[in-house]
Design a protein around this motif. Sequence first.
Motif, PDB file in Angstrom:
ATOM      1  N   VAL A   1      -8.434   6.831  -1.122  1.00  0.00           N
ATOM      2  CA  VAL A   1      -8.948   5.634  -1.779  1.00  0.00           C
ATOM      3  C   VAL A   1      -8.175   5.371  -3.076  1.00  0.00           C
ATOM      4  CG1 VAL A   1     -10.941   4.661  -3.007  1.00  0.00           C
ATOM      5  CG2 VAL A   1     -11.242   5.692  -0.746  1.00  0.00           C
ATOM      6  N   ALA A   2      -7.912   6.415  -3.836  1.00  0.00           N
ATOM      7  CA  ALA A   2      -7.137   6.258  -5.071  1.00  0.00           C
ATOM      8  C   ALA A   2      -5.725   5.770  -4.775  1.00  0.00           C
ATOM      9  CB  ALA A   2      -7.096   7.578  -5.828  1.00  0.00           C
TER      10      ALA A   2
ATOM     11  N   GLY B   1      -3.256   0.411   1.786  1.00  0.00           N
ATOM     12  CA  GLY B   1      -3.441  -0.535   0.703  1.00  0.00           C
ATOM     13  C   GLY B   1      -2.331  -1.562   0.630  1.00  0.00           C
TER      14      GLY B   1
ATOM     15  N   TYR C   1      -3.393  -2.080  -4.076  1.00  0.00           N
ATOM     16  CA  TYR C   1      -4.285  -3.142  -3.598  1.00  0.00           C
ATOM     17  C   TYR C   1      -5.359  -3.378  -4.638  1.00  0.00           C
ATOM     18  CZ  TYR C   1      -7.932  -5.426  -0.792  1.00  0.00           C
ATOM     19  OH  TYR C   1      -8.904  -6.284  -0.331  1.00  0.00           O
ATOM     20  N   SER C   2      -5.506  -4.620  -5.086  1.00  0.00           N
ATOM     21  CA  SER C   2      -6.396  -4.930  -6.202  1.00  0.00           C
ATOM     22  C   SER C   2      -7.797  -5.317  -5.769  1.00  0.00           C
ATOM     23  CB  SER C   2      -5.796  -6.061  -7.044  1.00  0.00           C
ATOM     24  OG  SER C   2      -5.643  -7.238  -6.256  1.00  0.00           O
TER      25      SER C   2
ATOM     26  N   ARG D   1      -5.815   2.053  -4.127  1.00  0.00           N
ATOM     27  CA  ARG D   1      -6.039   1.260  -5.334  1.00  0.00           C
ATOM     28  C   ARG D   1      -4.782   1.108  -6.178  1.00  0.00           C
ATOM     29  NH1 ARG D   1     -11.926   4.000  -6.502  1.00  0.00           N
ATOM     30  NH2 ARG D   1     -13.167   2.414  -5.403  1.00  0.00           N
ATOM     31  N   GLU D   2      -3.793   1.957  -5.970  1.00  0.00           N
ATOM     32  CA  GLU D   2      -2.533   1.819  -6.695  1.00  0.00           C
ATOM     33  C   GLU D   2      -1.804   0.536  -6.315  1.00  0.00           C
ATOM     34  OE1 GLU D   2      -0.125   5.205  -5.955  1.00  0.00           O
ATOM     35  OE2 GLU D   2      -1.586   6.660  -6.715  1.00  0.00           O
TER      36      GLU D   2
ATOM     37  N   ASP E   1     -11.485  -4.933  -3.353  1.00  0.00           N
ATOM     38  CA  ASP E   1     -12.501  -3.900  -3.190  1.00  0.00           C
ATOM     39  C   ASP E   1     -12.063  -2.913  -2.107  1.00  0.00           C
ATOM     40  OD1 ASP E   1     -15.206  -2.794  -3.617  1.00  0.00           O
ATOM     41  OD2 ASP E   1     -15.525  -3.446  -1.559  1.00  0.00           O
ATOM     42  N   VAL E   2     -12.122  -1.623  -2.410  1.00  0.00           N
ATOM     43  CA  VAL E   2     -11.710  -0.594  -1.449  1.00  0.00           C
ATOM     44  C   VAL E   2     -12.671   0.588  -1.543  1.00  0.00           C
ATOM     45  CG1 VAL E   2     -10.038   0.362  -3.094  1.00  0.00           C
ATOM     46  CG2 VAL E   2      -9.825   0.906  -0.669  1.00  0.00           C
TER      47      VAL E   2
END
Length: 265
Positions: free
Chosen positions: A243-244, A217, A250-251, A247-248, A253-254
């Motif tokens: 994935v979580a 990310g 990278y803003s 998301r910490e 879509d993941v």
Amino acid sequence: MKLTIVGCSGSFPGPASPASCYLLTAHDGVRPWRVLLDLGSGALGSVQRYMDLEDIDAIFLSHLHPDHCMDLCGLHVAVRWSPYGWHRGPIPVWGPAATADRLATAYGLDLDPGMREEFDFINWQEREPVSVGPFKVTPYSVNHPTPEAYALRVEVTEYDGTGMDRTSVLTYSGDTDSCQGLEDAAQDADFFLCEAAFEEGRDDHIKDVHLTGKRAGAAAARANVKRLLLTHIPVWTDTNKVVAEAREVYSGDVAGAVAGVHYTI
């Protein structure tokens, strides 16, 4: 450009997916072109769900670990021994300098000719692009314990006849830990297909091998990519966790890759 996740299991095939293999399809205005990014363990069978093997226009190998290249041995058999013949020439295969010898050794063949009658082996040159039909592919050296490992930047330009041409960019990380080459390959990409084999806290003692979701990310954020798909996730790594982690930091879509899913880029 269309991406099909043929195989996305990390390090070896899992119960739901072969090892690494990704089918890219794009049209040059005359016909569709189909190329494979890697052809890892167990992938050859699944490839045939989506295309005839004679329709493979090229194969691009990120590196020579078996989970990324070993099903070329099976493809060699299909090309050489089909009772109906092979109606195209040798399949172009771009890869590290040792590719031809590594595959010949794996199959127990003499190094000369090895598999050179079935495949046209071409060596990667760092950051020198190659073109196949509408695809332009550029290799970037990355951080993985093998003599040559590359991230691959794939560009396709669509011509609509109005002058509003658009270039789509997909970057495939191959296998790597954090490094500048990965971020250079992914810079401003529309789609970042990035490995995340490790978990934060569990694998911190292993350096220069694989990314965690968080490190993937962070690379995506620094490279300003539009979309991140995490892949090469082994059976013992939790997709939801990596994935979580991504998301910490990278803003955009993941998500996690799933075999059989298609994307339009």
